[in-house]
Design an enzyme around this catalytic site. Sequence first.
Site, PDB file in Angstrom:
ATOM      1  N   TYR A 213      89.859  -0.560  21.263  1.00  0.00           N
ATOM      2  CA  TYR A 213      88.520  -1.135  21.459  1.00  0.00           C
ATOM      3  C   TYR A 213      87.554   0.041  21.539  1.00  0.00           C
ATOM      4  O   TYR A 213      87.709   0.907  22.400  1.00  0.00           O
ATOM      5  CB  TYR A 213      88.447  -1.901  22.782  1.00  0.00           C
ATOM      6  CG  TYR A 213      89.130  -3.246  22.795  1.00  0.00           C
ATOM      7  CD1 TYR A 213      90.493  -3.369  23.052  1.00  0.00           C
ATOM      8  CD2 TYR A 213      88.396  -4.418  22.579  1.00  0.00           C
ATOM      9  CE1 TYR A 213      91.111  -4.616  23.083  1.00  0.00           C
ATOM     10  CE2 TYR A 213      89.009  -5.671  22.613  1.00  0.00           C
ATOM     11  CZ  TYR A 213      90.366  -5.756  22.860  1.00  0.00           C
ATOM     12  OH  TYR A 213      90.970  -6.996  22.896  1.00  0.00           O
ATOM     13  N   PRO A 305      85.001 -13.326  21.866  1.00  0.00           N
ATOM     14  CA  PRO A 305      86.375 -12.909  21.554  1.00  0.00           C
ATOM     15  C   PRO A 305      86.793 -11.572  22.165  1.00  0.00           C
ATOM     16  O   PRO A 305      87.987 -11.251  22.153  1.00  0.00           O
ATOM     17  CB  PRO A 305      86.376 -12.818  20.024  1.00  0.00           C
ATOM     18  CG  PRO A 305      84.950 -12.654  19.639  1.00  0.00           C
ATOM     19  CD  PRO A 305      84.146 -13.360  20.667  1.00  0.00           C
ATOM     20  N   TYR A 397      93.301  -8.721  31.445  1.00  0.00           N
ATOM     21  CA  TYR A 397      93.626  -8.697  30.014  1.00  0.00           C
ATOM     22  C   TYR A 397      94.983  -9.346  29.749  1.00  0.00           C
ATOM     23  O   TYR A 397      95.111 -10.156  28.813  1.00  0.00           O
ATOM     24  CB  TYR A 397      93.596  -7.257  29.496  1.00  0.00           C
ATOM     25  CG  TYR A 397      93.569  -7.169  27.988  1.00  0.00           C
ATOM     26  CD1 TYR A 397      92.395  -7.410  27.271  1.00  0.00           C
ATOM     27  CD2 TYR A 397      94.716  -6.878  27.271  1.00  0.00           C
ATOM     28  CE1 TYR A 397      92.366  -7.359  25.890  1.00  0.00           C
ATOM     29  CE2 TYR A 397      94.707  -6.822  25.886  1.00  0.00           C
ATOM     30  CZ  TYR A 397      93.527  -7.064  25.204  1.00  0.00           C
ATOM     31  OH  TYR A 397      93.507  -7.023  23.834  1.00  0.00           O
TER      32      TYR A 397
HETATM   33  P1  FAD Z   1      90.686 -25.071  17.302  1.00  0.00           P
HETATM   34  O1  FAD Z   1      91.623 -24.004  16.939  1.00  0.00           O
HETATM   35  O2  FAD Z   1      89.273 -24.952  16.835  1.00  0.00           O
HETATM   36  O3  FAD Z   1      91.290 -26.449  16.819  1.00  0.00           O
HETATM   37  C1  FAD Z   1      90.545 -27.636  16.812  1.00  0.00           C
HETATM   38  C2  FAD Z   1      91.035 -28.501  15.672  1.00  0.00           C
HETATM   39  O4  FAD Z   1      90.337 -29.746  15.681  1.00  0.00           O
HETATM   40  C3  FAD Z   1      90.757 -27.870  14.315  1.00  0.00           C
HETATM   41  O5  FAD Z   1      91.942 -27.852  13.573  1.00  0.00           O
HETATM   42  C4  FAD Z   1      89.688 -28.747  13.713  1.00  0.00           C
HETATM   43  O6  FAD Z   1      89.769 -28.791  12.300  1.00  0.00           O
HETATM   44  C5  FAD Z   1      89.983 -30.085  14.348  1.00  0.00           C
HETATM   45  N1  FAD Z   1      88.851 -31.009  14.384  1.00  0.00           N
HETATM   46  C6  FAD Z   1      87.542 -30.728  14.579  1.00  0.00           C
HETATM   47  N2  FAD Z   1      86.819 -31.864  14.556  1.00  0.00           N
HETATM   48  C7  FAD Z   1      87.688 -32.883  14.344  1.00  0.00           C
HETATM   49  C8  FAD Z   1      87.532 -34.280  14.223  1.00  0.00           C
HETATM   50  N3  FAD Z   1      86.334 -34.860  14.304  1.00  0.00           N
HETATM   51  N4  FAD Z   1      88.634 -35.031  14.013  1.00  0.00           N
HETATM   52  C9  FAD Z   1      89.869 -34.464  13.940  1.00  0.00           C
HETATM   53  N5  FAD Z   1      90.065 -33.123  14.049  1.00  0.00           N
HETATM   54  C10 FAD Z   1      88.989 -32.349  14.253  1.00  0.00           C
HETATM   55  N6  FAD Z   1      91.589 -16.243  21.253  1.00  0.00           N
HETATM   56  C11 FAD Z   1      92.558 -15.522  21.871  1.00  0.00           C
HETATM   57  O7  FAD Z   1      93.145 -16.023  22.838  1.00  0.00           O
HETATM   58  N7  FAD Z   1      92.930 -14.272  21.471  1.00  0.00           N
HETATM   59  C12 FAD Z   1      92.318 -13.659  20.437  1.00  0.00           C
HETATM   60  O8  FAD Z   1      92.696 -12.554  20.062  1.00  0.00           O
HETATM   61  C13 FAD Z   1      91.232 -14.364  19.780  1.00  0.00           C
HETATM   62  N8  FAD Z   1      90.570 -13.809  18.747  1.00  0.00           N
HETATM   63  C14 FAD Z   1      89.664 -14.559  18.056  1.00  0.00           C
HETATM   64  C15 FAD Z   1      89.053 -13.965  16.967  1.00  0.00           C
HETATM   65  C16 FAD Z   1      88.116 -14.698  16.234  1.00  0.00           C
HETATM   66  C17 FAD Z   1      87.434 -14.043  15.061  1.00  0.00           C
HETATM   67  C18 FAD Z   1      87.827 -16.074  16.594  1.00  0.00           C
HETATM   68  C19 FAD Z   1      86.849 -16.888  15.781  1.00  0.00           C
HETATM   69  C20 FAD Z   1      88.441 -16.646  17.667  1.00  0.00           C
HETATM   70  C21 FAD Z   1      89.355 -15.905  18.419  1.00  0.00           C
HETATM   71  N9  FAD Z   1      89.998 -16.450  19.521  1.00  0.00           N
HETATM   72  C22 FAD Z   1      90.921 -15.706  20.205  1.00  0.00           C
HETATM   73  C23 FAD Z   1      89.693 -17.828  19.946  1.00  0.00           C
HETATM   74  C24 FAD Z   1      90.727 -18.840  19.447  1.00  0.00           C
HETATM   75  O9  FAD Z   1      90.882 -18.746  18.051  1.00  0.00           O
HETATM   76  C25 FAD Z   1      90.286 -20.259  19.851  1.00  0.00           C
HETATM   77  O10 FAD Z   1      89.955 -20.263  21.221  1.00  0.00           O
HETATM   78  C26 FAD Z   1      91.392 -21.291  19.571  1.00  0.00           C
HETATM   79  O11 FAD Z   1      91.451 -21.565  18.192  1.00  0.00           O
HETATM   80  C27 FAD Z   1      91.132 -22.598  20.337  1.00  0.00           C
HETATM   81  O12 FAD Z   1      92.097 -23.563  19.978  1.00  0.00           O
HETATM   82  P2  FAD Z   1      91.732 -25.097  19.978  1.00  0.00           P
HETATM   83  O13 FAD Z   1      92.958 -25.812  19.570  1.00  0.00           O
HETATM   84  O14 FAD Z   1      91.055 -25.445  21.246  1.00  0.00           O
HETATM   85  O15 FAD Z   1      90.592 -25.253  18.876  1.00  0.00           O
HETATM   86  C1  DHB Z   2      92.156  -9.669  18.126  1.00  0.00           C
HETATM   87  C2  DHB Z   2      91.118 -10.510  18.443  1.00  0.00           C
HETATM   88  C3  DHB Z   2      90.423 -10.313  19.608  1.00  0.00           C
HETATM   89  O1  DHB Z   2      89.414 -11.147  19.936  1.00  0.00           O
HETATM   90  C4  DHB Z   2      90.742  -9.274  20.458  1.00  0.00           C
HETATM   91  O2  DHB Z   2      90.026  -9.092  21.592  1.00  0.00           O
HETATM   92  C5  DHB Z   2      91.789  -8.436  20.145  1.00  0.00           C
HETATM   93  C6  DHB Z   2      92.499  -8.634  18.965  1.00  0.00           C
HETATM   94  C7  DHB Z   2      92.908  -9.897  16.868  1.00  0.00           C
HETATM   95  O3  DHB Z   2      92.498 -10.781  16.101  1.00  0.00           O
HETATM   96  O4  DHB Z   2      93.883  -9.193  16.610  1.00  0.00           O
END
Ligand code: FAD
Ligand code: DHB
Length: 403
Positions: A213, A305, A397
Amino acid sequence: MRSETDSRPLFRTRTQVGIVGAGPAGLMLGHLLHLRGIQSFIIEDRSEEHVIERVRAGVLEQSTVDLMHEVGLGDRLSRLGLRHEGIHVAFDGRRHRIPLAELTGGRAITIYGQNEVVKDLIGARVASGEPLLFEVEDVGVAELDSHLPKIRFRLKGGLHEVTCDFIAGCDGSHGICQPSIPASHVKIYEHVYPFAWLGILADAPPSSEELVYSLHERGFALFSMRSPRVTRLYLQCAPDENIEDWPDEAIWAELMTRLRTRDGWAPNEGPVTQKSITRMRSVVVEPMNYGRLFLAGDAAHIVPPTGAKGLNLAMADVWRMAQGLDAFYRSGSDQVLRDYSARGLRRTWRAQRFAGWMTSALHRGGNDDAFEHPRQLAELEYLVSSRAAMTSLAESYVGGPLD
Ligand code: FAD
Ligand code: DHB
């Protein structure tokens, strides 16, 4: 949704728990319920390929790794996951290692892509033979404050109605469940950060065994990975930028400038296979339930994130929800479900505190930046020179036990 004169067939189904969304939260909930003998019905509005291929989180907390093992899904994780016992924080041209495991009695993080977690969970769902429908349309939820709430949707032209005991809103930050709660029953806390992350995946062997980081005077950058052959990199950019305005050469130039340290360390370059920009915000929905609708994961809260908490919070939510539903079906007691929101909000605000702190310590361009930057450098100097400060970061973390 359906008028009196509508002649399309209506398919009616009964289930115990209707789950909207097949992201990590919805799929893990379905699996936890299956293991407890509770029926569920999962619907997802995107295709299976889209859900699997979406590139998002990569860092699993210790408790998420433990949960995957407990529910019988630890095989691929053990083989493909990369256990990391430390991370690096870089500033002023130097990398400093924070020994996470040493500071937390052996807890660590594991690099395992969210898409791998989702693949494992879809495999388990298919093996269970329980319903999981992709590409449904026009999803709506109704009668949430009754004992028999309904999910309605269209699939291949047919109208479907699923009558449930409970509905789990696991449909992420743009879903329909949270907005279906009457506005008078929820409070939404929101903070929008004045920056975004540009993320890439590159076919390049990671040049460091652990994450880096970095705070540079041009902004934040993060070195991560997915496998011994794939590097994952992020850089801070403005929230209104378009990915089309960032040719690969410009991304690499910026990443090299921000990440290269004085000892000569830098990421390896390779072909870019995916790139996208994600805006950053914090959201907390309070409470996390309304009537027989319970929200989990990004449908209930979004964290920036930087602390890698989003997926892990989603897993903690559904673990707690499954406990509540299990107690309800075993003994008829709704006490655990009644505590669901208060317990979830405590964990959520802890994650917001940590992710907000990591974000403000490592990004440039907030209010009063001329003052803030030297203050950030002092903060990071203190962090890497104090065992107490490093322990504080390490504890948050790697994450606490599920609660
Ligand atoms: P989602 O993964 O968003 O799943 C929700 C689902 O519902 C989706 O498949 C969607 O298509 C579906 N949906 C939406 N609306 C409807 C509807 N009306 N009807 C039916 N289905 C629907 N988290 C970490 O812990 N560690 C990390 O390193 C990290 N890095 C990240 C990096 C990036 C760039 C991003 C964008 C996010 C990151 N996150 C990280 C966050 C993590 O990806 C999300 O918190 C996680 O996906 C949440 O899961 P969820 O199942 O709640 O939601
Ligand atoms: C990754 C994403 C994150 O948000 C983070 O804090 C560290 C790593 C990853 O996508 O690898």
